[in-house]
Design a protein around this motif. Structure first.
Motif, mmCIF file in Angstrom:
data_model
loop_
_atom_site.group_PDB
_atom_site.id
_atom_site.type_symbol
_atom_site.label_atom_id
_atom_site.label_comp_id
_atom_site.label_asym_id
_atom_site.label_seq_id
_atom_site.Cartn_x
_atom_site.Cartn_y
_atom_site.Cartn_z
ATOM 1 N N GLU A 2 0.819 -1.214 0.000
ATOM 2 C CA GLU A 2 0.000 0.000 0.000
ATOM 3 C C GLU A 2 0.853 1.264 0.000
ATOM 4 O OE1 GLU A 2 -0.529 -2.593 2.089
ATOM 5 O OE2 GLU A 2 -2.438 -3.355 1.351
ATOM 6 N N ARG A 62 -10.159 -1.541 -3.796
ATOM 7 C CA ARG A 62 -10.960 -1.933 -2.637
ATOM 8 C C ARG A 62 -11.841 -0.807 -2.121
ATOM 9 N NH1 ARG A 62 -5.772 -4.469 0.432
ATOM 10 N NH2 ARG A 62 -5.120 -2.332 0.169
ATOM 11 N N SER A 63 -11.742 0.339 -2.747
ATOM 12 C CA SER A 63 -12.465 1.514 -2.292
ATOM 13 C C SER A 63 -12.611 2.458 -3.475
ATOM 14 C CB SER A 63 -11.665 2.184 -1.163
ATOM 15 O OG SER A 63 -12.236 3.411 -0.775
ATOM 16 N N THR A 68 -5.422 3.004 -0.069
ATOM 17 C CA THR A 68 -6.095 2.413 1.079
ATOM 18 C C THR A 68 -5.076 1.703 1.954
ATOM 19 O OG1 THR A 68 -6.541 0.352 -0.107
ATOM 20 C CG2 THR A 68 -8.257 2.057 -0.187
ATOM 21 N N ASP A 69 -5.440 1.477 3.191
ATOM 22 C CA ASP A 69 -4.555 0.725 4.083
ATOM 23 C C ASP A 69 -4.711 -0.776 3.796
ATOM 24 O OD1 ASP A 69 -6.877 -0.153 5.375
ATOM 25 O OD2 ASP A 69 -6.613 1.175 7.096
ATOM 26 N N HIS A 70 -4.047 -1.606 4.583
ATOM 27 C CA HIS A 70 -4.053 -3.054 4.343
ATOM 28 C C HIS A 70 -5.440 -3.678 4.507
ATOM 29 C CE1 HIS A 70 -3.644 -2.786 8.702
ATOM 30 N NE2 HIS A 70 -4.126 -4.024 8.760
ATOM 31 N N ARG A 71 -6.358 -2.979 5.162
ATOM 32 C CA ARG A 71 -7.725 -3.479 5.339
ATOM 33 C C ARG A 71 -8.651 -3.016 4.217
ATOM 34 N NH1 ARG A 71 -8.774 -0.663 10.754
ATOM 35 N NH2 ARG A 71 -7.566 0.822 9.574
ATOM 36 N N GLY A 72 -8.114 -2.184 3.313
ATOM 37 C CA GLY A 72 -8.930 -1.678 2.214
ATOM 38 C C GLY A 72 -9.687 -0.414 2.558
ATOM 39 N N LEU A 73 -9.330 0.204 3.679
ATOM 40 C CA LEU A 73 -9.994 1.432 4.106
ATOM 41 C C LEU A 73 -9.183 2.645 3.676
ATOM 42 C CD1 LEU A 73 -10.965 0.335 7.722
ATOM 43 C CD2 LEU A 73 -12.455 0.440 5.699
ATOM 44 N N TRP A 75 -7.036 5.817 3.842
ATOM 45 C CA TRP A 75 -6.097 6.267 4.875
ATOM 46 C C TRP A 75 -6.622 7.520 5.561
ATOM 47 C CZ3 TRP A 75 -1.843 3.708 6.422
ATOM 48 C CH2 TRP A 75 -1.237 2.817 5.555
#
Length: 164
Positions: A2, A62-63, A68-73, A75
């Protein structure tokens, strides 16, 4: 991975962290990124370098935002800064902040032979600010000197022809 995407975006667009964190997939058409910078509300159209296009082809979607961060959210600015600082420290990099990549992009463009107006068109800096960055960070290398002489030679001018 990421943070590598963020690094590539920073180096090849010269945009601020805040603008990079807000970039959406909808702003990117596969060739260009159209954005309105947060600071100064300047509109900038950035053509993407072929290497950056490749990075984005492999980037997970993912978004709606690209980074995005490793969770797909998406930043959050503070969390991104902490993760970036931790990664830089782990790589042995000190005294380098993410924002410094903006200046690095300016110097990379200059080393590639771009004019200050061309650089400003990509980064959104004012011309005096581009000049200031170059005066501070651009190393006067042998490569730049060779590039300058090659350009002069390629003009076809032969001002010494009558003397030789």
């Amino acid at each position: 991975y990421e943070l590598k995407i963020a690094l590539a975006l920073a180096l090849y667009t010269g945009q601020r962290q805040g603008d990079l964190l807000k970039m959406t997939w909808g702003q990117y058409d596969g060739e260009w990124m159209e954005l309105k910078q947060g600071k100064g509300n300047k509109r900038v159209s950035v053509p993407f370098h072929r290497d950056l296009k490749e990075v984005l082809k492999r980037a997970p979607r993912r978004s709606t935002v690209i980074l995005t961060d490793h969770r797909g959210l998406p930043w959050k600015s503070d969390w991104f800064g902490k993760c970036w600082a931790k990664a830089a420290l782990a790589a042995g990099i000190t005294n380098l902040h993410f924002h410094d990549l903006r200046g690095t992009a300016v110097t990379m463009l200059a080393e590639a032979g771009c004019t200050p107006p061309e650089i400003a068109a990509i980064t959104g800096h004012s011309l005096p600010h581009v000049q200031s960055i170059l005066a501070t960070y651009l190393s006067m290398t042998r490569e730049l000197a060779r590039s300058a002489m090659t350009k002069l030679e390629n003009t076809g001018r032969n001002d010494l022809a009558g003397w030789l």
